[in-house]
Design an enzyme around this catalytic site. Structure first.
Site, PDB file in Angstrom:
ATOM      1  N   PHE A   1      -1.834  17.410   1.602  1.00  0.00           N
ATOM      2  CA  PHE A   1      -1.369  16.910   0.315  1.00  0.00           C
ATOM      3  C   PHE A   1      -2.059  17.724  -0.773  1.00  0.00           C
ATOM      4  CE2 PHE A   1      -0.954  14.068  -3.308  1.00  0.00           C
ATOM      5  CZ  PHE A   1       0.391  13.745  -3.208  1.00  0.00           C
TER       6      PHE A   1
ATOM      7  N   ASP B   1      -7.954  12.785   6.039  1.00  0.00           N
ATOM      8  CA  ASP B   1      -7.257  12.050   4.988  1.00  0.00           C
ATOM      9  C   ASP B   1      -6.274  11.105   5.681  1.00  0.00           C
ATOM     10  OD1 ASP B   1      -5.355  11.199   3.083  1.00  0.00           O
ATOM     11  OD2 ASP B   1      -5.699  12.974   1.839  1.00  0.00           O
TER      12      ASP B   1
ATOM     13  N   TYR C   1      -2.609   1.981  -1.840  1.00  0.00           N
ATOM     14  CA  TYR C   1      -1.335   1.576  -2.440  1.00  0.00           C
ATOM     15  C   TYR C   1      -0.113   1.853  -1.573  1.00  0.00           C
ATOM     16  CZ  TYR C   1      -1.562   6.505  -3.939  1.00  0.00           C
ATOM     17  OH  TYR C   1      -1.710   7.869  -3.975  1.00  0.00           O
ATOM     18  N   LYS C   2      -0.287   2.469  -0.419  1.00  0.00           N
ATOM     19  CA  LYS C   2       0.860   2.735   0.451  1.00  0.00           C
ATOM     20  C   LYS C   2       1.005   1.584   1.446  1.00  0.00           C
ATOM     21  CE  LYS C   2       0.234   7.765   0.040  1.00  0.00           C
ATOM     22  NZ  LYS C   2       1.312   8.060  -0.914  1.00  0.00           N
TER      23      LYS C   2
ATOM     24  N   ARG D   1      13.030  11.601   2.496  1.00  0.00           N
ATOM     25  CA  ARG D   1      11.914  11.021   3.246  1.00  0.00           C
ATOM     26  C   ARG D   1      12.091   9.509   3.321  1.00  0.00           C
ATOM     27  NH1 ARG D   1       5.564  11.229   1.595  1.00  0.00           N
ATOM     28  NH2 ARG D   1       6.411   9.958  -0.092  1.00  0.00           N
TER      29      ARG D   1
END
Length: 413
Positions: free
Chosen positions: A126, A198, A223-224, A372
């Site tokens: 990322f 990560d 938050y995911k 996605r």
């Protein structure tokens, strides 16, 4: 073969189906973007309102003790620990993923083998992770921090004795490709490399075993899949064997051994608390805490099995029902190499995703051409998979995506 009847049968037998009612999800909405932002848990509103009305509004500053505000970075870390296979006390919650990348890489470089300064990562990482390493390199000089980026297929070949630190996303955020954490960690550590993972697309998506894999450091977001809300605090993991040796570059007062002695000299905590920096963002932590409460009795093996079934079904149905429309699978077919998302490439990926969103199938788009779709077993049903593909088929057959307004790129894709 996944038929509608088979998927409905799987729903009827699903041991995780009861969790769907924990979330605010509108009727008819198929939410396949929990790998970007988890939906609102129903209990979050009440928890945050209590924090505002009672704890802040009435009890004011006494809430640091009375309601345990001071301990939230530690308590929430202990709630996350079983989700990622860590011991209590090894995870602290606070700051953003980007800040925690900076802290972990800087700390890892200080305990790396003498003479080593190269931080190895891959082009699939990322971008913020790479940006933070670039910033650290600029700050302390290339002789102390040098970023080396290789293709994800070349990582293992580059695990040599010149590498100080390895930083990888366990799951490729674009394609959903999953590294073998255990194998990569073993291979890197055999060369004396400090390993940082990560877990932004791992924590809450499938079982993670930080202790069993002997991982040195890890970071992840709230938050995911953990459903802590937009911009929820992130977390950082530091293996117990490193807690006394690591030097945390952001030496804030909440990482001090005795913060309320207000000493002018920084003395780090003798635990992972030294990775806490400033005053905890209490309201954000309360929202994350509500989301984490849901996870306390989730069977992670059941979660993984359902995730793989959902993604298997979606791949099969898109490739059969939409075979003529030019979709190319970007996600590994091999189950062990897949996270909890599926990505398809298409030259009109962006407008197709906008048409899907308009039809209440919410996924997202990642440049240059990827649609996605995230599959979160706590609230995604097997029926959702069937219905999402049916709506995609109609959009493609009728060319509903071919509208000028669907081709205008928004700030967030």
């Amino acid at each position: 073969m996944y038929t509608l009847e088979k998927l409905q049968e799987l729903d009827a037998q699903d041991p995780l189906a009861r969790y769907r009612d924990e979330f605010e999800l509108a009727d008819g909405l198929i939410y396949l973007d929990g790998n970007s932002l988890g939906p609102l848990p129903k209990r979050t509103k009440e928890r945050v309102i209590k924090g505002i009305d009672v704890e802040w509004g009435t009890d004011l500053i006494t809430s640091w003790n009375k309601h345990g505000w001071m301990n939230k970075p530690h308590d929430l870390g202990d709630m996350i620990a079983p989700i990622v296979g860590a011991d209590k006390g090894t995870i602290k919650v606070g700051d953003s993923t980007s800040v925690n990348v900076f802290k972990s890489v800087a700390a890892a470089l200080k305990i790396a083998k003498s003479g080593r300064s190269i931080v190895l990562s891959d082009t699939a990482n990322f971008p913020t992770d790479l940006y933070m390493i670039q910033g650290l390199q600029e700050l302390i000089g290339k002789e102390n921090c040098e970023l080396k980026v290789v293709d994800e297929t070349e990582v293992e070949a580059n695990l040599t004795e010149e590498i100080a630190v390895l930083l990888l996303n366990e799951v490729n955020f674009r394609t959903g490709r999953k590294y073998d954490m255990h194998a990569i960690t073993q291979q890197a550590q055999a060369k004396g490399i400090i390993v940082i993972w990560d877990l932004c697309h791992s924590a809450g998506a499938f079982p993670v075993d930080l202790k069993g894999t002997n991982t040195d450091f890890a970071i992840g977001c709230g938050y995911k899949y953990l459903n802590g809300g937009p911009g929820a605090p992130a977390f950082i993991y530091v293996a117990d064997r490193h807690k006394d040796a690591v030097i945390q570059p952001l030496s804030g007062w909440h990482g001090h051994k005795s913060p309320f002695e207000f000493s002018t000299e920084y003395v780090p905590s003798d635990t992972q608390t030294r990775f806490v920096v400033g005053t905890p963002p209490v309201l954000s932590l309360l929202a994350l805490e509500a989301g984490l409460e849901i996870w306390q009795d989730v069977d992670m093996q059941q979660l993984r099995e359902k995730s793989l079934n959902l993604t298997d079904a979606f791949i099969e149905l898109v490739e059969t029902r939409c075979a003529e429309y030019g979709f190319t699978l970007a996600t590994p077919r091999e189950r062990a190499q897949r996270g909890s998302q599926v990505s398809f490439a298409h030259k009109d990926g962006y407008p197709i995703m906008q048409a899907l969103i308009a039809d209440k199938v919410i996924g997202d788009f990642r440049a240059p051409n990827l649609l996605r779709f995230g599959f979160t077993p706590l609230y995604t049903s097997y029926q959702d998979v069937w219905d999402a593909v049916e709506r995609l088929h109609v959009i493609m057959a009728d060319k509903k995506y071919d509208k000028p307004e669907y081709r205008v790129k928004a700030a967030v894709t």
